[in-house]
Enzyme design. Structure first.
Site, PDB file in Angstrom:
ATOM      1  N   GLU A  55      -4.655   9.111   0.089  1.00 51.46           N
ATOM      2  CA  GLU A  55      -4.456   9.538  -1.632  1.00 51.46           C
ATOM      3  C   GLU A  55      -3.506   9.939  -2.476  1.00 51.46           C
ATOM      4  O   GLU A  55      -3.206  10.603  -2.620  1.00 51.46           O
ATOM      5  CB  GLU A  55      -5.947  10.780  -1.632  1.00 51.46           C
ATOM      6  CG  GLU A  55      -6.679  11.607  -3.471  1.00 51.46           C
ATOM      7  CD  GLU A  55      -7.892  10.678  -3.179  1.00 51.46           C
ATOM      8  OE1 GLU A  55      -8.664  10.198  -2.298  1.00 51.46           O
ATOM      9  OE2 GLU A  55      -7.640   9.775  -4.135  1.00 51.46           O
ATOM     10  N   PRO A  93      -4.568  -4.903   3.319  1.00 52.29           N
ATOM     11  CA  PRO A  93      -3.500  -5.136   4.415  1.00 52.29           C
ATOM     12  C   PRO A  93      -2.006  -5.370   3.313  1.00 52.29           C
ATOM     13  O   PRO A  93      -0.911  -4.590   4.213  1.00 52.29           O
ATOM     14  CB  PRO A  93      -3.520  -6.730   5.450  1.00 52.29           C
ATOM     15  CG  PRO A  93      -4.504  -6.543   4.575  1.00 52.29           C
ATOM     16  CD  PRO A  93      -5.681  -5.900   3.627  1.00 52.29           C
ATOM     17  N   GLY A 103      -0.751  -0.905   0.399  1.00 58.80           N
ATOM     18  CA  GLY A 103      -1.542   0.415   0.541  1.00 58.80           C
ATOM     19  C   GLY A 103      -0.954   1.477  -0.663  1.00 58.80           C
ATOM     20  O   GLY A 103      -1.558   1.982  -2.028  1.00 58.80           O
TER      21      GLY A 103
HETATM   22  C1  LIG Z   1      -8.831   7.706   7.778  1.00 57.01           C
HETATM   23  C2  LIG Z   1      -8.048   6.938   6.255  1.00 57.01           C
HETATM   24  C3  LIG Z   1      -8.789   6.885   5.455  1.00 57.01           C
HETATM   25  C4  LIG Z   1      -8.818   6.168   4.266  1.00 57.01           C
HETATM   26  N1  LIG Z   1      -9.772   6.301   3.186  1.00 57.01           N
HETATM   27  C5  LIG Z   1      -9.619   4.777   2.064  1.00 57.01           C
HETATM   28  C6  LIG Z   1     -10.767   4.227   1.358  1.00 57.01           C
HETATM   29  O1  LIG Z   1     -11.515   5.192   1.311  1.00 57.01           O
HETATM   30  N2  LIG Z   1     -10.317   3.723  -0.134  1.00 57.01           N
HETATM   31  C7  LIG Z   1      -9.047   3.064  -0.143  1.00 57.01           C
HETATM   32  O2  LIG Z   1      -8.765   2.250  -0.687  1.00 57.01           O
HETATM   33  N3  LIG Z   1      -7.907   3.504   1.302  1.00 57.01           N
HETATM   34  C8  LIG Z   1      -8.060   4.544   1.810  1.00 57.01           C
HETATM   35  N4  LIG Z   1      -7.079   5.048   3.046  1.00 57.01           N
HETATM   36  C9  LIG Z   1      -6.001   3.872   2.546  1.00 57.01           C
HETATM   37  C10 LIG Z   1      -4.605   4.921   2.433  1.00 57.01           C
HETATM   38  O3  LIG Z   1      -5.347   5.233   0.755  1.00 57.01           O
HETATM   39  C11 LIG Z   1      -3.308   4.245   2.531  1.00 57.01           C
HETATM   40  O4  LIG Z   1      -3.263   4.042   3.733  1.00 57.01           O
HETATM   41  C12 LIG Z   1      -2.288   5.531   2.217  1.00 57.01           C
HETATM   42  O5  LIG Z   1      -2.033   5.426   0.548  1.00 57.01           O
HETATM   43  C13 LIG Z   1      -0.759   4.827   2.301  1.00 57.01           C
HETATM   44  O6  LIG Z   1      -1.303   3.079   2.070  1.00 57.01           O
HETATM   45  P1  LIG Z   1      -0.190   2.442   3.629  1.00 57.01           P
HETATM   46  O7  LIG Z   1      -1.223   3.169   5.165  1.00 57.01           O
HETATM   47  O8  LIG Z   1      -0.286   0.736   3.039  1.00 57.01           O
HETATM   48  O9  LIG Z   1       1.185   2.940   3.901  1.00 57.01           O
HETATM   49  P2  LIG Z   1       1.923   2.542   3.287  1.00 57.01           P
HETATM   50  O10 LIG Z   1       2.258   1.958   1.603  1.00 57.01           O
HETATM   51  O11 LIG Z   1       2.403   1.444   3.426  1.00 57.01           O
HETATM   52  O12 LIG Z   1       3.743   3.434   3.657  1.00 57.01           O
HETATM   53  C14 LIG Z   1       4.230   3.504   4.502  1.00 57.01           C
HETATM   54  C15 LIG Z   1       5.049   4.605   4.797  1.00 57.01           C
HETATM   55  O13 LIG Z   1       6.719   3.903   3.491  1.00 57.01           O
HETATM   56  C16 LIG Z   1       6.197   5.231   2.798  1.00 57.01           C
HETATM   57  N5  LIG Z   1       6.167   4.292   1.410  1.00 57.01           N
HETATM   58  C17 LIG Z   1       5.873   3.935   1.166  1.00 57.01           C
HETATM   59  N6  LIG Z   1       6.599   3.451  -0.326  1.00 57.01           N
HETATM   60  C18 LIG Z   1       6.941   4.276  -1.080  1.00 57.01           C
HETATM   61  C19 LIG Z   1       8.011   4.463  -2.066  1.00 57.01           C
HETATM   62  N7  LIG Z   1       8.555   3.912  -2.886  1.00 57.01           N
HETATM   63  N8  LIG Z   1       9.298   5.516  -1.944  1.00 57.01           N
HETATM   64  C20 LIG Z   1       8.966   6.331  -0.629  1.00 57.01           C
HETATM   65  N9  LIG Z   1       8.602   6.180   0.145  1.00 57.01           N
HETATM   66  C21 LIG Z   1       7.716   5.096  -0.035  1.00 57.01           C
HETATM   67  C22 LIG Z   1       5.120   5.888   2.627  1.00 57.01           C
HETATM   68  O14 LIG Z   1       5.085   7.314   1.794  1.00 57.01           O
HETATM   69  C23 LIG Z   1       4.625   5.816   4.058  1.00 57.01           C
HETATM   70  O15 LIG Z   1       5.399   6.881   4.346  1.00 57.01           O
HETATM   71  C24 LIG Z   1      -7.567   5.345   4.256  1.00 57.01           C
HETATM   72  C25 LIG Z   1      -6.652   5.464   5.929  1.00 57.01           C
HETATM   73  C26 LIG Z   1      -7.040   6.224   6.041  1.00 57.01           C
HETATM   74  C27 LIG Z   1      -6.138   5.951   7.271  1.00 57.01           C
END
Ligand SMILES: Cc1cc2nc3c(=O)[nH]c(=O)nc-3n(C[C@H](O)[C@H](O)[C@H](O)COP(=O)(O)OP(=O)(O)OC[C@H]3O[C@@H](n4cnc5c(N)ncnc54)[C@H](O)[C@@H]3O)c2cc1C
Length: 369
Positions: A354, A118, A121
């Site tokens: 990814e 949570p 990410g």
């Molecule tokens: C269908 C699906 C399958 C998935 N499968 C897996 C899995 O098998 N295993 C696993 O571990 N995870 C999995 N994920 C998780 C996925 O890898 C994350 O959702 C992704 O890495 C983004 O993290 P977050 O959703 O917390 O977004 P956040 O990290 O909160 O990002 C939100 C926004 O802020 C931006 N942002 C964040 N940091 C920065 C920065 N430093 N500079 C500029 N912009 C930034 C991001 O680009 C994005 O636009 C999955 C997600 C989905 C929806």
């Protein structure tokens, strides 16, 4: 039959005809998963000595594009096994390999790769899932979200903090967690915009007692292990996105030839033909970048920025191409059950998982500056 032809005919005969039903029912494609195991489509780059196909990264991205041309959720399974299988082959003990690899590669065991939480990410350094030493084993506590296969996995590869002082720098470790263990809960099953046959959900680990041999690789080497497969993973998703683009181009081209308005096929209107030209260009450019990244990885060259460029370009291109396909289909492109509508939804996640597009831009810009 060569690899491309074999996967292409598997996609044409087994995957494409099932895609609409899988999208509508959102079920795990068990029969196709089994078929992929039988064909040797799991563990493409895993060495033959470990039961894999011993192929190249170039082979792997070919397989991913072809499977995704059939249906992206199927390619997702191939990508997942590729990552987990590669980590097992590289860091697993003989015992761990024997326990997990044969069933995983045969398609009789399902895995998950659990990093995201949570509060962690894009920033994996913020993980809070904790593994503490307990006798000669470990106690695992924490929560993972958005994990592919969480609702159906037999085991998960879980990244956890083992030393809160060091965190990313030697304080994270990877564990092999059997999902039947007491204290493991599959938290929920997400309803998603696209790639609906991919089963995505969460895990809660409540004081899960793990044996000493659940640790994969050295204690503290977990973050490095994740990084070691990152580039291949990104190229795989780039190829998956490009498979979606190719499917969008084909369905739009077919429609443009057959649909008549103002007394002729709409393909004869230059606006429509040029839109097809832009789709084909996006697809071809993405494929070249992906192949270049694969060649660099196969040659053990520095591939970080190129793989990020391939992931960034191919995923964003797939959003452009699927949007164009919907436009060319007209009203039909907005109707459930029409391929273009599904592809538009399936493409959307490719710029997020990814590593988001913004994270790819960070990596590319760092390599420039
Ligand atoms: C269908 C699906 C399958 C998935 N499968 C897996 C899995 O098998 N295993 C696993 O571990 N995870 C999995 N994920 C998780 C996925 O890898 C994350 O959702 C992704 O890495 C983004 O993290 P977050 O959703 O917390 O977004 P956040 O990290 O909160 O990002 C939100 C926004 O802020 C931006 N942002 C964040 N940091 C920065 C920065 N430093 N500079 C500029 N912009 C930034 C991001 O680009 C994005 O636009 C999955 C997600 C989905 C929806």
């Amino acid at each position: 039959m060569n690899l491309t032809d074999m996967v292409r005919s598997f996609a044409a005969e087994r995957i494409r005809p099932a895609a609409e039903d899988l999208d509508a029912t959102e079920r795990f494609p068990a029969e196709i998963y089994q078929g992929m195991g039988e064909l040797g489509l799991f563990g493409i780059t895993v060495p033959e000595a470990d039961g894999g196909s011993g192929g190249t990264v170039a082979d792997y991205v070919t397989v991913m594009e072809e499977l995704s041309y059939g249906y992206a959720s199927i390619a997702d399974q191939c990508g997942l096994v590729e990552l987990v299988g590669s980590l097992l082959a590289r860091f697993g003990t003989a015992e761990q390999k024997k326990t997990y690899l044969p069933d995983l590669l045969a398609g009789t065991k399902r895995c998950a790769y659990a990093l995201t939480e949570p509060q962690a990410g894009s920033d994996l350094g913020a993980l809070s899932t904790r593994a503490r030493r307990d006798g000669d084993g470990w106690l695992l506590t924490g929560e993972k979200i958005y994990i592919h296969n969480a609702p159906v996995a037999d085991f998960a590869m879980v990244l956890a903090v083992t030393d809160p002082e060091k965190r990313k720098r030697g304080g994270m470790s990877m564990f092999l967690v059997d999902t039947a263990l007491p204290g493991v809960t599959r938290a929920y099953h997400e309803k998603k915009m696209g790639q609906r046959a991919s089963q995505v959900g969460g895990f809660v680990f409540d004081e899960v007692r793990l044996p000493a041999h659940a640790l994969l690789g050295e204690e503290g080497a977990g973050f490095g292990a994740v990084m070691s497969v990152l580039e291949k993973g990104r190229l795989g998703i780039a190829a998956l996105a490009n498979g979606i683009s190719r499917a969008a181009l084909d369905t739009a081209r077919e429609h443009a030839r057959s649909r008549r308005q103002f007394g002729k096929p709409i393909a004869e209107f230059q606006a429509v033909a040029f839109s097809l030209a832009d789709m084909a260009t996006d697809h071809a450019a993405a494929r070249e970048l992906i192949r270049h990244g694969a060649d660099l990885l196969d040659g053990d060259a520095d591939a970080g920025a190129t793989c990020s460029m391939a992931k960034l370009f191919a995923s964003e291109a797939s959003i452009r191409t699927t949007s164009r396909a919907v436009q060319i289909l007209g009203g039909a492109g907005f109707i459930r059950g029409v391929e273009a509508e599904r592809l538009y939804r399936d493409a959307r996640i490719t710029t997020i998982y990814e590593g988001t597009s913004e994270v790819q831009r960070l990596i590319i810009s760092r390599s420039l500056l």
